[in-house]
Design an enzyme around this catalytic site. Sequence first.
Site, PDB file in Angstrom:
ATOM      1  N   LYS A 296      -6.531 -48.470 108.627  1.00 54.42           N
ATOM      2  CA  LYS A 296      -5.124 -48.895 108.680  1.00 54.42           C
ATOM      3  C   LYS A 296      -4.621 -48.351 110.124  1.00 54.42           C
ATOM      4  O   LYS A 296      -4.468 -46.968 109.964  1.00 54.42           O
ATOM      5  CB  LYS A 296      -4.375 -48.141 107.480  1.00 54.42           C
ATOM      6  CG  LYS A 296      -2.844 -48.911 107.539  1.00 54.42           C
ATOM      7  CD  LYS A 296      -1.943 -47.924 106.270  1.00 54.42           C
ATOM      8  CE  LYS A 296      -0.654 -47.961 107.077  1.00 54.42           C
ATOM      9  NZ  LYS A 296       0.218 -47.331 105.842  1.00 54.42           N
TER      10      LYS A 296
ATOM     11  N   GLY B 151       9.459 -45.155 103.700  1.00 59.37           N
ATOM     12  CA  GLY B 151       9.901 -44.163 103.024  1.00 59.37           C
ATOM     13  C   GLY B 151      11.212 -44.314 102.518  1.00 59.37           C
ATOM     14  O   GLY B 151      11.970 -43.451 101.883  1.00 59.37           O
TER      15      GLY B 151
ATOM     16  N   ALA C  75       5.184 -50.343 103.461  1.00 58.30           N
ATOM     17  CA  ALA C  75       6.459 -49.471 103.866  1.00 58.30           C
ATOM     18  C   ALA C  75       7.681 -50.102 103.440  1.00 58.30           C
ATOM     19  O   ALA C  75       8.022 -51.286 103.758  1.00 58.30           O
ATOM     20  CB  ALA C  75       6.388 -49.103 105.475  1.00 58.30           C
ATOM     21  N   GLY C  76       8.415 -49.313 102.772  1.00 56.72           N
ATOM     22  CA  GLY C  76       9.871 -49.728 102.689  1.00 56.72           C
ATOM     23  C   GLY C  76      10.308 -49.750 101.216  1.00 56.72           C
ATOM     24  O   GLY C  76      11.274 -50.019 100.839  1.00 56.72           O
TER      25      GLY C  76
ATOM     26  N   ASN D 171       3.463 -46.134  98.947  1.00 53.39           N
ATOM     27  CA  ASN D 171       2.931 -44.672  98.637  1.00 53.39           C
ATOM     28  C   ASN D 171       4.201 -43.823  97.805  1.00 53.39           C
ATOM     29  O   ASN D 171       4.324 -43.698  96.718  1.00 53.39           O
ATOM     30  CB  ASN D 171       2.455 -43.754  99.859  1.00 53.39           C
ATOM     31  CG  ASN D 171       2.061 -42.600  99.672  1.00 53.39           C
ATOM     32  OD1 ASN D 171       2.113 -41.856  98.481  1.00 53.39           O
ATOM     33  ND2 ASN D 171       1.159 -42.001 100.523  1.00 53.39           N
ATOM     34  N   THR D 172       5.307 -43.629  98.774  1.00 54.61           N
ATOM     35  CA  THR D 172       6.405 -42.881  98.437  1.00 54.61           C
ATOM     36  C   THR D 172       7.202 -43.267  96.961  1.00 54.61           C
ATOM     37  O   THR D 172       7.370 -42.638  96.046  1.00 54.61           O
ATOM     38  CB  THR D 172       7.545 -42.594  99.443  1.00 54.61           C
ATOM     39  OG1 THR D 172       6.757 -42.417 100.651  1.00 54.61           O
ATOM     40  CG2 THR D 172       8.390 -41.335  99.024  1.00 54.61           C
TER      41      THR D 172
END
Lengths: 325, 258
Positions: B97, B158, B185-186, B207-208
């Site tokens: 990645k 994040g 992301a986001g 992830n977050t």
Amino acid sequence: MSILIKGAGVAGLVLAYELRRRGLNVVLNDAAPQAGLGASHYAGGMLAPWCEREAANETIFDLGLSAADWWDQALPGMVQRRGTIVLALNRDRAELERFARRTHGYQWLDEKCIAALEPALEGRFTRALYFAGEAHLDPRKALLALEEKLVHAGVTLSFGQPMTSPLRRFSKIVDCTGPSAIGNIKGLRGVRGEMLMLETQEIQLTRTIRVLHPRHPIYLVPRGEGRVMLGATMIESNDAGQASVRSTMELLNTAYALHPAFGEARILETGAGVRPAFIDNTPRIVKTRDGIAIAGLYRHGFLLAPALARQAADMMQRDRRKGAA
Amino acid sequence: MALTLYGTTVRSRLLLGTARYPSPLDLSAAVRQSGTEIVTVSLRRETAGSRTGGTFFELIRELGVHVLPNTAGCHTVSEAVLTAKMARDLFRTNWIKLELIGHQDTLQPDVFQLVEAARLLSDDGFEVFPYTTDDLVVGERLLRAGCQVLMPWCAPIGSAMGPQNILALRSMRAEFPEVPLIVDAGMGRPSHATTVMELGYDAVLLNTAVSGAGDTATMARAFALAIEAGKLGHDAGLLEPRDMAVPSTPLIGKGVFA
């Protein structure tokens, strides 16, 4: 017969104290030239079960609740019961709500209350969480004081090399070697942490301050005379090598955002250590080839060593009674 | 319903990051409960270089899923290439990645360096998963550089804001109908994932939103279900919105006309 404790960090010293208090004979050995040079040397010394609850499980919270009392009783005057203030920079305000949702034992502070508790932070933050029940101590001073108490109490301390004399003369061997046990104790891994010691006369902090940040959260623990300990990174690694530039920048960046006076602070020290941890980041007492081990204290050495020492001491006293019966 | 990425077929359309869980045990529970088959692992170069992240990486391998190492935290082409090579040695995979941060504050990718690094790595045999913006021209350049997958953001890393520019995501899907598109992301909440899957995206990487949740394993499962719902909804054929009510039963013969 006496008990051999291997490792004179926070786990070993606290256990030695607890056993001696119960009238047992203890020999404390560390391969390092003096006590407290391992992971404990880089500890924050926060006795903060409510704040830790944000990421730690209920067991850790329960075990940590009595820590401040234990230290206070063992080393009168060492524990500073001044609570913790948790802050977030303006753009990370949502972090404060998230933190609050995960734990309890706090009250919300407004700008005036923040200034009343820590005048140095006046006008910089509009909201904060205050954990009044939390405390901190100076880990290096605490371990020195504990070592002195042990010497007075007749505990044999030996440094500089691992104990080689016949081990069968000991009734029990307890491994408290922290990260040195990684590889010997199944499932134990290292989590690297980096810290700095700063000195500034421009601002005085009197209690632990945590600054939440989505990527680089920090804490500052006052050490007196304008000194503060700034920590700490969390990196999945067994590497205990010097603090990296990146980590140092990240820590200092957030400290500078907390108060620009840190821009002029002196860097007295940078340090890095490895925290020993199990897969659930929860410590436990495990059986080893020649005895037991208190292992996996992770980032909770000063918070959890008393509870683990009490558990281990209870076990040993039970064994002893069984042996006598 | 399966998804094929560089010849590897997976059923789960959730790719999960492994950073910042309360403990590795929580991470492992999140992977199990979500059924994810691909996890991303960030390599801080100091860790990879001395191989001291060993225990954690073993835990990752023991999860028994595909590992997609990433170059998180890299700011230059040479850093990213070096990190990718370390990752290949460490995890014995050609997958990478590719993350090249161009803006410290928003963590926006540096798309110019990204294209350059993607070309170098593809030429070297890597199978590159580029973290990019929703820019079509950049997407085209990445494909030309050898990428067979594109991973546009939907909001800054994040930020938990969810899809910010539906129009751009829609036109990216239309522009690259055959390329696996993964929103990276986001994301903040499961409904964000459903939204992008309804737009026809192939998978979601996050992830977050999971590692920062109160109950990480349950949130991972919630995302897995939301992704599946969005995918099923898209495949089943969504109704186009109209600006008037359309009765679902004929009006003629109803009492109202009596």
